[in-house]
Design a protein around this motif. Structure first.
Motif, PDB file in Angstrom:
ATOM      1  N   LEU A  23      54.900  -6.832  20.921  1.00  0.00           N
ATOM      2  CA  LEU A  23      54.063  -5.787  21.481  1.00  0.00           C
ATOM      3  C   LEU A  23      53.545  -4.841  20.398  1.00  0.00           C
ATOM      4  O   LEU A  23      52.396  -4.425  20.449  1.00  0.00           O
ATOM      5  CB  LEU A  23      54.843  -4.984  22.527  1.00  0.00           C
ATOM      6  N   ASN A  24      54.391  -4.519  19.435  1.00  0.00           N
ATOM      7  CA  ASN A  24      53.964  -3.580  18.400  1.00  0.00           C
ATOM      8  C   ASN A  24      52.898  -4.184  17.492  1.00  0.00           C
ATOM      9  O   ASN A  24      51.973  -3.493  17.073  1.00  0.00           O
ATOM     10  CB  ASN A  24      55.165  -3.098  17.589  1.00  0.00           C
ATOM     11  N   ARG A  25      53.021  -5.486  17.193  1.00  0.00           N
ATOM     12  CA  ARG A  25      51.967  -6.143  16.400  1.00  0.00           C
ATOM     13  C   ARG A  25      50.658  -6.160  17.168  1.00  0.00           C
ATOM     14  O   ARG A  25      49.589  -5.944  16.606  1.00  0.00           O
ATOM     15  CB  ARG A  25      52.385  -7.567  16.028  1.00  0.00           C
ATOM     16  N   TRP A  26      50.733  -6.432  18.470  1.00  0.00           N
ATOM     17  CA  TRP A  26      49.532  -6.409  19.305  1.00  0.00           C
ATOM     18  C   TRP A  26      48.914  -5.008  19.303  1.00  0.00           C
ATOM     19  O   TRP A  26      47.695  -4.862  19.167  1.00  0.00           O
ATOM     20  CB  TRP A  26      49.883  -6.838  20.736  1.00  0.00           C
ATOM     21  N   LEU A  27      49.740  -3.971  19.448  1.00  0.00           N
ATOM     22  CA  LEU A  27      49.236  -2.599  19.478  1.00  0.00           C
ATOM     23  C   LEU A  27      48.557  -2.233  18.162  1.00  0.00           C
ATOM     24  O   LEU A  27      47.472  -1.640  18.175  1.00  0.00           O
ATOM     25  CB  LEU A  27      50.376  -1.618  19.771  1.00  0.00           C
ATOM     26  N   ARG A  28      49.150  -2.595  17.038  1.00  0.00           N
ATOM     27  CA  ARG A  28      48.516  -2.312  15.744  1.00  0.00           C
ATOM     28  C   ARG A  28      47.163  -2.995  15.623  1.00  0.00           C
ATOM     29  O   ARG A  28      46.207  -2.420  15.104  1.00  0.00           O
ATOM     30  CB  ARG A  28      49.428  -2.736  14.599  1.00  0.00           C
ATOM     31  N   ALA A  29      47.070  -4.236  16.119  1.00  0.00           N
ATOM     32  CA  ALA A  29      45.805  -4.973  16.042  1.00  0.00           C
ATOM     33  C   ALA A  29      44.740  -4.330  16.923  1.00  0.00           C
ATOM     34  O   ALA A  29      43.575  -4.202  16.518  1.00  0.00           O
ATOM     35  CB  ALA A  29      46.017  -6.429  16.441  1.00  0.00           C
ATOM     36  N   VAL A  30      45.110  -3.904  18.119  1.00  0.00           N
ATOM     37  CA  VAL A  30      44.152  -3.282  19.037  1.00  0.00           C
ATOM     38  C   VAL A  30      43.667  -1.947  18.487  1.00  0.00           C
ATOM     39  O   VAL A  30      42.471  -1.641  18.527  1.00  0.00           O
ATOM     40  CB  VAL A  30      44.784  -3.108  20.443  1.00  0.00           C
ATOM     41  N   VAL A  31      44.573  -1.150  17.954  1.00  0.00           N
ATOM     42  CA  VAL A  31      44.197   0.161  17.408  1.00  0.00           C
ATOM     43  C   VAL A  31      43.350  -0.009  16.141  1.00  0.00           C
ATOM     44  O   VAL A  31      42.437   0.776  15.895  1.00  0.00           O
ATOM     45  CB  VAL A  31      45.458   1.021  17.162  1.00  0.00           C
ATOM     46  N   ALA A  32      43.630  -1.050  15.366  1.00  0.00           N
ATOM     47  CA  ALA A  32      42.807  -1.304  14.177  1.00  0.00           C
ATOM     48  C   ALA A  32      41.406  -1.765  14.576  1.00  0.00           C
ATOM     49  O   ALA A  32      40.419  -1.418  13.914  1.00  0.00           O
ATOM     50  CB  ALA A  32      43.474  -2.346  13.294  1.00  0.00           C
ATOM     51  N   TYR A  33      41.316  -2.540  15.655  1.00  0.00           N
ATOM     52  CA  TYR A  33      40.020  -3.029  16.129  1.00  0.00           C
ATOM     53  C   TYR A  33      39.162  -1.884  16.660  1.00  0.00           C
ATOM     54  O   TYR A  33      37.988  -1.783  16.371  1.00  0.00           O
ATOM     55  CB  TYR A  33      40.230  -4.093  17.214  1.00  0.00           C
ATOM     56  N   ARG A  34      39.776  -1.020  17.472  1.00  0.00           N
ATOM     57  CA  ARG A  34      39.057   0.120  18.035  1.00  0.00           C
ATOM     58  C   ARG A  34      39.969   1.332  17.993  1.00  0.00           C
ATOM     59  O   ARG A  34      40.764   1.563  18.898  1.00  0.00           O
ATOM     60  CB  ARG A  34      38.621  -0.162  19.464  1.00  0.00           C
ATOM     61  N   PRO A  35      39.860   2.152  16.929  1.00  0.00           N
ATOM     62  CA  PRO A  35      40.735   3.321  16.801  1.00  0.00           C
ATOM     63  C   PRO A  35      40.453   4.360  17.894  1.00  0.00           C
ATOM     64  O   PRO A  35      39.323   4.466  18.377  1.00  0.00           O
ATOM     65  CB  PRO A  35      40.395   3.892  15.432  1.00  0.00           C
ATOM     66  N   PRO A  36      41.478   5.118  18.279  1.00  0.00           N
ATOM     67  CA  PRO A  36      41.265   6.159  19.287  1.00  0.00           C
ATOM     68  C   PRO A  36      40.421   7.288  18.705  1.00  0.00           C
ATOM     69  O   PRO A  36      40.415   7.530  17.503  1.00  0.00           O
ATOM     70  CB  PRO A  36      42.673   6.644  19.609  1.00  0.00           C
ATOM     71  N   PRO A  37      39.687   7.986  19.570  1.00  0.00           N
ATOM     72  CA  PRO A  37      38.880   9.110  19.084  1.00  0.00           C
ATOM     73  C   PRO A  37      39.768  10.260  18.628  1.00  0.00           C
ATOM     74  O   PRO A  37      40.884  10.431  19.125  1.00  0.00           O
ATOM     75  CB  PRO A  37      38.049   9.511  20.310  1.00  0.00           C
ATOM     76  N   SER A  38      39.281  11.024  17.674  1.00  0.00           N
ATOM     77  CA  SER A  38      40.056  12.183  17.220  1.00  0.00           C
ATOM     78  C   SER A  38      39.844  13.325  18.205  1.00  0.00           C
ATOM     79  O   SER A  38      38.796  13.468  18.819  1.00  0.00           O
ATOM     80  CB  SER A  38      39.634  12.593  15.819  1.00  0.00           C
ATOM     81  N   VAL A  39      40.857  14.148  18.337  1.00  0.00           N
ATOM     82  CA  VAL A  39      40.819  15.275  19.272  1.00  0.00           C
ATOM     83  C   VAL A  39      40.928  16.554  18.466  1.00  0.00           C
ATOM     84  O   VAL A  39      41.921  16.772  17.783  1.00  0.00           O
ATOM     85  CB  VAL A  39      41.963  15.179  20.303  1.00  0.00           C
ATOM     86  N   GLY A  40      39.901  17.370  18.514  1.00  0.00           N
ATOM     87  CA  GLY A  40      39.917  18.632  17.786  1.00  0.00           C
ATOM     88  C   GLY A  40      39.988  18.431  16.283  1.00  0.00           C
ATOM     89  O   GLY A  40      40.583  19.238  15.586  1.00  0.00           O
ATOM     90  N   GLY A  41      39.438  17.323  15.797  1.00  0.00           N
ATOM     91  CA  GLY A  41      39.453  17.048  14.368  1.00  0.00           C
ATOM     92  C   GLY A  41      40.747  16.434  13.866  1.00  0.00           C
ATOM     93  O   GLY A  41      40.898  16.187  12.681  1.00  0.00           O
TER      94      GLY A  41
END
Length: 105
Positions: free
Chosen positions: A1-19
């Motif tokens: 699961l953690n490898r999958w999560l790293r791949a998904v976040v690398a593919y589409r990073p979450p937006p920054s909040v308040g910089g």
């Protein structure tokens, strides 16, 4: 699961909040019926619902969970130092130095 999560976040990073960037620490499956996942995230309360849905839909696609309800919890770690004053910080009083005893000759 953690490898999958790293791949998904690398593919589409979450937006920054308040910089400030939102970072995913790890994911854990905490129940099986229904599949329930806990994701530890910095600033999890500020994570947009659109990105939360993206994570759930990516889980469905990758692990073939179509038609199955998925529960997710986005948890933020607690800061153990949030309510404590820093010793020696800007707002603390300076310590007085003790004078060394003088030697008599």
């Amino acid at each position: 699961l953690n490898r999958w999560l790293r791949a998904v976040v690398a593919y589409r990073p979450p937006p920054s909040v308040g910089g400030k960037a939102i970072t995913f620490k790890f994911i854990t499956q905490i129940a099986t019926r229904p599949p329930t996942f806990s994701l530890n995230v910095t600033r999890g309360a500020n994570l947009p619902t659109s990105y939360q849905k993206f994570i759930v839909n990516s889980l469905r696609e990758e692990f073939d969970l179509h038609g199955i309800p998925i529960r997710t919890f986005f948890r933020s770690p607690s800061n153990p130092y949030a309510n404590k004053a820093r010793p020696g910080g800007r707002h603390s009083k300076p310590k007085k130095k003790k004078n060394a005893p003088r030697r008599k000759n």
